[in-house]
Scaffold this motif. Sequence first.
Motif, PDB file in Angstrom:
ATOM      1  N   GLU A 145       0.833  -1.199   0.000  1.00 40.54           N
ATOM      2  CA  GLU A 145       0.000   0.000   0.000  1.00 40.54           C
ATOM      3  C   GLU A 145       0.875   1.258   0.000  1.00 40.54           C
ATOM      4  OE1 GLU A 145      -2.706  -0.289   3.265  1.00 40.54           O
ATOM      5  OE2 GLU A 145      -3.751  -2.032   2.428  1.00 40.54           O
ATOM      6  N   GLU A 146       1.900   1.207  -0.888  1.00 41.23           N
ATOM      7  CA  GLU A 146       2.835   2.314  -1.120  1.00 41.23           C
ATOM      8  C   GLU A 146       3.661   2.675   0.118  1.00 41.23           C
ATOM      9  OE1 GLU A 146       0.684   5.599  -2.713  1.00 41.23           O
ATOM     10  OE2 GLU A 146       0.076   4.534  -4.544  1.00 41.23           O
ATOM     11  N   VAL A 147       3.737   1.727   1.053  1.00 37.46           N
ATOM     12  CA  VAL A 147       4.537   1.937   2.270  1.00 37.46           C
ATOM     13  C   VAL A 147       5.672   0.920   2.274  1.00 37.46           C
ATOM     14  CG1 VAL A 147       4.549   1.938   4.793  1.00 37.46           C
ATOM     15  CG2 VAL A 147       2.551   2.815   3.527  1.00 37.46           C
ATOM     16  N   ARG A 148       6.876   1.445   2.484  1.00 36.58           N
ATOM     17  CA  ARG A 148       8.044   0.551   2.486  1.00 36.58           C
ATOM     18  C   ARG A 148       8.221  -0.022   3.894  1.00 36.58           C
ATOM     19  NH1 ARG A 148      13.642   1.574   3.301  1.00 36.58           N
ATOM     20  NH2 ARG A 148      14.975   0.033   2.237  1.00 36.58           N
ATOM     21  N   TYR A 186       1.970  -0.793  16.163  1.00 33.61           N
ATOM     22  CA  TYR A 186       2.492  -2.153  15.989  1.00 33.61           C
ATOM     23  C   TYR A 186       3.204  -2.534  17.299  1.00 33.61           C
ATOM     24  CZ  TYR A 186       1.519  -1.919  10.987  1.00 33.61           C
ATOM     25  OH  TYR A 186       0.885  -1.825   9.767  1.00 33.61           O
ATOM     26  N   VAL A 187       2.449  -3.155  18.193  1.00 27.48           N
ATOM     27  CA  VAL A 187       2.970  -3.352  19.542  1.00 27.48           C
ATOM     28  C   VAL A 187       2.358  -4.607  20.167  1.00 27.48           C
ATOM     29  CG1 VAL A 187       1.183  -1.885  20.537  1.00 27.48           C
ATOM     30  CG2 VAL A 187       3.302  -2.259  21.794  1.00 27.48           C
ATOM     31  N   TYR A 216       8.645   0.426   8.008  1.00 31.25           N
ATOM     32  CA  TYR A 216       9.897   0.838   8.646  1.00 31.25           C
ATOM     33  C   TYR A 216       9.664   1.934   9.682  1.00 31.25           C
ATOM     34  CZ  TYR A 216      13.496  -1.848   6.245  1.00 31.25           C
ATOM     35  OH  TYR A 216      14.319  -2.863   5.826  1.00 31.25           O
ATOM     36  N   SER A 217       8.657   2.790   9.413  1.00 34.87           N
ATOM     37  CA  SER A 217       8.408   3.891  10.349  1.00 34.87           C
ATOM     38  C   SER A 217       7.978   3.383  11.722  1.00 34.87           C
ATOM     39  CB  SER A 217       7.325   4.815   9.777  1.00 34.87           C
ATOM     40  OG  SER A 217       6.104   4.106   9.586  1.00 34.87           O
ATOM     41  N   GLY A 223      15.446   7.444  11.940  1.00 38.31           N
ATOM     42  CA  GLY A 223      16.257   7.762  10.771  1.00 38.31           C
ATOM     43  C   GLY A 223      17.566   7.016  10.722  1.00 38.31           C
ATOM     44  N   ASN A 224      17.914   6.281  11.787  1.00 37.05           N
ATOM     45  CA  ASN A 224      19.163   5.512  11.785  1.00 37.05           C
ATOM     46  C   ASN A 224      18.950   4.180  11.072  1.00 37.05           C
ATOM     47  OD1 ASN A 224      20.475   7.489  13.340  1.00 37.05           O
ATOM     48  ND2 ASN A 224      19.609   6.614  15.223  1.00 37.05           N
ATOM     49  N   VAL A 225      19.912   3.825  10.226  1.00 37.72           N
ATOM     50  CA  VAL A 225      19.882   2.521   9.550  1.00 37.72           C
ATOM     51  C   VAL A 225      20.847   1.602  10.264  1.00 37.72           C
ATOM     52  CG1 VAL A 225      20.248   1.280   7.404  1.00 37.72           C
ATOM     53  CG2 VAL A 225      19.320   3.623   7.356  1.00 37.72           C
TER      54      VAL A 225
END
Length: 251
Positions: A145-148, A186-187, A216-217, A223-225
């Motif tokens: 749904e266009e979310v990575r 998501y918990v 990923y959000s 913002g850290n990979v």
Amino acid sequence: MAEFPDLIRDELVKKRTELFAELKTTIEQLDYENSEVIRNRLQRPIKDVQKEILEDLQKKILEVHALIQESDAQGEKEEELKQTELKETWRRIVGAFIVGFVVGAFIVGFALFFLIRGHEESANYQNVPSANYQNVTIDNNAIKEEVRGVLVRFDLTIYNALDPCMIVVFYYAKTGENLIDHNGEYVYNGMVAVTSAEFTPSEPVYYKQIELFIPYSELHLGGNVEELKLRIETLNVNTNTSFAKSEFYPF
């Protein structure tokens, strides 16, 4: 007793009988003054000759009789020794039998104990729910749904699970700490996780290609990979306990 030392008992008894016969014959011969026995005694007085002959025969008889008694005594000692050895042998046999019986009973009891215990554990194990995860794949560049985000696919087999169940994928930092949720989306129990809907499996049940996705959000990395890892668990909803955990999968 030097004259008959090598004769066995039966020979000694025979010799004693012969000497008694000889003594009887000699006494009869001594009744005649002109007998050959008397003439062979070098013209000595008859009474001395008679005494000498009788004493010589009596000495031989006593010697033989003593040897017979000695032989009988030795035989009694040997028989007593045989009886002692026989009793000792039987004592050892009975002792060995008792020890063997006790050890055998112990071994049988020990084996029965573990057999019964193993049977009980097997019966209990058959009633304990379990699950296996197969063909686990992780797509860390999935788009939904266009979310990575991260898409986990796997097959699942569940055994002995008759209560409502739920699948949960927990996410961890590389060092092993749970990722903490910040928004309640998501918990599960305060930890970042993606959950399936509740389901009640039949017995047994196989689910193919289950898919669970998390954006990923929702990992709250700021913002850290960094390298992460995940683990799949199947829970009993009624008891809120996990009964099957997968290994850790890095991504």
